[in-house]
Write an enzyme that holds these catalytic residues in place. Sequence first.
Site, PDB file in Angstrom:
ATOM      1  N   ALA A  15       0.813  -1.213   0.000  1.00  0.00           N
ATOM      2  CA  ALA A  15       0.000   0.000   0.000  1.00  0.00           C
ATOM      3  C   ALA A  15       0.852   1.270   0.000  1.00  0.00           C
ATOM      4  O   ALA A  15       0.366   2.347  -0.361  1.00  0.00           O
ATOM      5  CB  ALA A  15      -0.941   0.009   1.208  1.00  0.00           C
ATOM      6  N   SER A  16       2.112   1.159   0.365  1.00  0.00           N
ATOM      7  CA  SER A  16       2.994   2.322   0.451  1.00  0.00           C
ATOM      8  C   SER A  16       3.491   2.759  -0.930  1.00  0.00           C
ATOM      9  O   SER A  16       4.148   1.984  -1.623  1.00  0.00           O
ATOM     10  CB  SER A  16       4.209   1.986   1.326  1.00  0.00           C
ATOM     11  N   PRO A  17       3.213   3.997  -1.354  1.00  0.00           N
ATOM     12  CA  PRO A  17       3.719   4.466  -2.643  1.00  0.00           C
ATOM     13  C   PRO A  17       5.243   4.400  -2.766  1.00  0.00           C
ATOM     14  O   PRO A  17       5.752   3.947  -3.804  1.00  0.00           O
ATOM     15  CB  PRO A  17       3.203   5.914  -2.717  1.00  0.00           C
ATOM     16  N   ARG A  60       6.302   0.957  -3.587  1.00  0.00           N
ATOM     17  CA  ARG A  60       5.960   0.586  -4.960  1.00  0.00           C
ATOM     18  C   ARG A  60       6.920   1.197  -5.984  1.00  0.00           C
ATOM     19  O   ARG A  60       7.189   0.602  -7.027  1.00  0.00           O
ATOM     20  CB  ARG A  60       4.519   0.981  -5.251  1.00  0.00           C
TER      21      ARG A  60
END
Length: 222
Positions: free
Chosen positions: A11-13, A16
């Site tokens: 979920a962490s940009p 990613r």
Amino acid sequence: MVKLTLYGLDASPPVRAVKLTLAALNLPYEYVNVNIVAREQLSSAYLEKNPQHTVPTLEDDGHFIWDSHAIIAYLVSKYADTDSLYPKDLLQRAVVDQRMHFESGVVFANGIRSIIKPVVFFGQSKMPKERYDAIIEIYDFVETFLKGQDYIAGNQMTIADFSLVSSVASLEAFVDLDVVKYPRISGWIKRLEQLPYYEEANGKGARQLVAIVKQTNFTFET
């Protein structure tokens, strides 16, 4: 043989952005999920790796690096066969660096973290209108950056695209992207979605973040 371990959560940009870079470089790595809700990032074992207790953290042969921008620049500088993702030309590199500083100092700081922290972790149900305005301003800037070019730092894909798309695609958790008002952003995201590794590295995690935020039912003040 390359021995890499990435600590993070989808979920962490920033996590990613690193996953996109690792995939572009076709680098094998072990992925260790860090449950930040359970505060695993504050464990003594994790603090030894990264005293700032952030994600992502990259381990490369016993050495630890954190901050996604430092990590992706390191990976390309060390492991890429060409400099296309992070040009050696100083002017081109300066543009890439500027875009990444924009991601960290404006997009993530003003557009994502400033809402995620109070809404998801502290249960705040209303956010000031200035937070909404900040996201609109981000969209405006990114649309301008893409004028006359296919990618965020020019006409070739770079790590700046990985950094920015991980966060810009996540802004829809707060304010939907108006594809009529922002056709360049829409086209840029679609261009990156064609990458064979995009969905696994960024797409599914961005949807996870959107779902987490939408579940809070927060609203902006008017």
